[in-house]
Design a protein around this motif. Structure first.
Motif, PDB file in Angstrom:
ATOM      1  N   MET A   1       0.826  -1.201   0.000  1.00  0.00           N
ATOM      2  CA  MET A   1       0.000   0.000   0.000  1.00  0.00           C
ATOM      3  C   MET A   1       0.870   1.265   0.000  1.00  0.00           C
ATOM      4  N   PHE A   2       1.887   1.281   0.864  1.00  0.00           N
ATOM      5  CA  PHE A   2       2.785   2.445   0.920  1.00  0.00           C
ATOM      6  C   PHE A   2       3.394   2.734  -0.460  1.00  0.00           C
TER       7      PHE A   2
ATOM      8  N   MET B   1       2.089   6.472  -1.089  1.00  0.00           N
ATOM      9  CA  MET B   1       2.799   7.472  -0.304  1.00  0.00           C
ATOM     10  C   MET B   1       3.427   8.573  -1.159  1.00  0.00           C
TER      11      MET B   1
ATOM     12  N   VAL C   1       0.795  11.021  -1.162  1.00  0.00           N
ATOM     13  CA  VAL C   1       0.623  11.612   0.170  1.00  0.00           C
ATOM     14  C   VAL C   1       1.698  12.661   0.427  1.00  0.00           C
TER      15      VAL C   1
ATOM     16  N   LEU D   1      -5.180  10.376   0.827  1.00  0.00           N
ATOM     17  CA  LEU D   1      -5.554   9.353   1.797  1.00  0.00           C
ATOM     18  C   LEU D   1      -6.777   9.735   2.605  1.00  0.00           C
ATOM     19  N   PHE D   2      -6.951  11.029   2.838  1.00  0.00           N
ATOM     20  CA  PHE D   2      -7.984  11.491   3.759  1.00  0.00           C
ATOM     21  C   PHE D   2      -9.184  12.062   3.025  1.00  0.00           C
TER      22      PHE D   2
ATOM     23  N   GLU E   1     -12.847   9.752  -1.456  1.00  0.00           N
ATOM     24  CA  GLU E   1     -12.784   8.592  -2.336  1.00  0.00           C
ATOM     25  C   GLU E   1     -12.042   7.419  -1.690  1.00  0.00           C
TER      26      GLU E   1
ATOM     27  N   ALA F   1      -6.479   4.510  -0.886  1.00  0.00           N
ATOM     28  CA  ALA F   1      -5.477   3.660  -0.247  1.00  0.00           C
ATOM     29  C   ALA F   1      -6.085   2.358   0.250  1.00  0.00           C
ATOM     30  N   SER F   2      -7.350   2.392   0.652  1.00  0.00           N
ATOM     31  CA  SER F   2      -7.955   1.156   1.157  1.00  0.00           C
ATOM     32  C   SER F   2      -8.113   0.130   0.038  1.00  0.00           C
TER      33      SER F   2
ATOM     34  N   LEU G   1      -4.750  -1.442  -0.079  1.00  0.00           N
ATOM     35  CA  LEU G   1      -4.528  -2.354   1.041  1.00  0.00           C
ATOM     36  C   LEU G   1      -5.281  -3.667   0.817  1.00  0.00           C
TER      37      LEU G   1
END
Lengths: 200, 200, 200
Positions: C124-125, C129, C132, C144-145, C148, C151-152, C155
């Motif tokens: 995921m990173f 990232m 991010v 990430l925040f 949408e 990132a999930s 993961l």
């Protein structure tokens, strides 16, 4: 040693909860909250170990830390209201946590052979940089720059630890005294709303 | 070599002062100002050395850098008004500093055996990333993204250094010429308010 | 292997374009846009490799990645309008990119001998990232925040990969299935504006 290891796991768990709860009032979804909890819990120690070239990182080498974080995040998801009501309890936990991580960070740095001045900085970094990275990612003003005395309490405890260590004070006493200094400064400054002077 | 080492210490000292003074108009307390000075002074070189896996980090291996930073922060605390009046002098110092750190960063990267393209990027990183990290932590728009020509001057000087180095130009001449390019671009662009075109 | 290497180069190229274009509506000059493209392209893999102590970093050890990035940035400079019109195409490219980088990051972490839980996080990173770090530097709310699912999805695909890998599913099938999961979650959530529940 078992006690220290247990405390470190508990500290990581508490940091994960406080990180995940920190985003409650914002637009973050569950994943964002979990990610924030994760970063808060691992950030400080990870930065310390990268700066000191100490590998594997704690949470990569020992999977128990990952599970302590996951349980903390799940707890924040399942019992958010209960945990928020425990905010005062958490302030206590967080304060115990930064005291403990400060001393632990100093010890790890010293054990890697760096000078005491560097070890003191690493102790402070261990305790506060997880929160700083969390605040930077979420566009908050980092806790470091807010009015409350926070990182400076950790630095004071870290400096005390290396000084007492230099004078061969027994390790257990030293841990207890230095942690107590961090915790006392933090609690007193919160209670009486003390802050350091500004530069102007 | 002694001259270079002395210049590096002075550059670190100047970066610490400018970092600590950068927070003056904001709500930061003395600790926050000191922390910002510290990050500004070590950030660029630290990032370069982590990316290149070059340990120990300069300020961890040689405690003189830590003291240069502490003295710089103390100077910013004790003489803030005097130092603010010297803003023009500091602009000069900062410009000399980024010129010097650019060349130093290129040389260090080349000495670690990376390709010249990478060395040029590392030179620029050494000079500007301390300021970028500082601005990110304090929620400022990073200096990299402001109108002035800053990081691109460093990149130009870094590229010039690796080109002249490729053609076996004497190291001392090369340092002087490449630093002069950084400093000239920065000064001319400030004086005539030049900026790079935008993407639109 | 050749196909994988080629895909990685293309993915890096696409990430550089999307990073450089991300700053179009803002005050950034060409250099700032190029820098942002660079950070977006290398950020995720660089963080993964620093956390896992895997050196040299990919873009430092193999200069082709640097040139893929430079060509991507130049393309964003020369054809900004064309590329912006291709925004939907880019959404597709970015989605393929995060799917591919997720799986690649998991594989690299597993090949370095870390536990599957850690490998999933590293996958995921690797994928997210870079974005991010880009958003943090440019004072945006990190992707990430945002609402949408991003990132999930990565993961989920990363976890699927390590699970299928545990059950000895053939690597090529596993790559295809896990990438498809990332891509499907991302596309479906964008089409139907799905988002994860919030913590309140």
């Amino acid at each position: 040693m078992d006690l220290q290891y247990g405390l470190e796991l508990v500290g990581t768990f508490v940091f994960a909860i406080s990180g995940a709860l920190a985003v409650r009032e914002r637009e973050h979804d569950l994943f964002g909250a979990g990610f924030t909890g994760f970063i808060t819990a691992i950030g400080g120690g990870t930065l310390r170990d990268i700066l000191l070239d100490s590998y594997p990182l704690v949470w990569i080498g020992d999977v128990k830390f990952l599970y302590a974080i996951l349980v903390g995040i799940l707890a924040a998801f399942v019992f958010p209201n209960l945990l928020s009501k425990l905010r005062k309890t958490f302030f206590l936990f967080d304060t115990l946590g930064i005291g403990f991580f400060t001393v632990l960070g100093v010890e790890k740095a010293l054990s890697l052979g760096v000078r005491p001045e560097i070890a003191a900085i690493m102790g402070m970094f261990s305790a506060v940089m997880g929160g700083v990275i969390r605040d930077t990612l979420t566009n908050e003003i980092p806790i470091l720059f807010r009015k409350e005395i926070y990182a400076s309490a950790c630095l004071a405890g870290a400096v005390l630890y290396v000084v007492l260590n230099y004078f061969d004070v027994d390790r257990n006493y030293n841990m207890l005294i230095s942690m107590s200094l961090v915790i006392s400064i933090r609690m007193i400054s919160m209670k009486y709303k003390l802050s350091l002077p500004r530069l102007d």
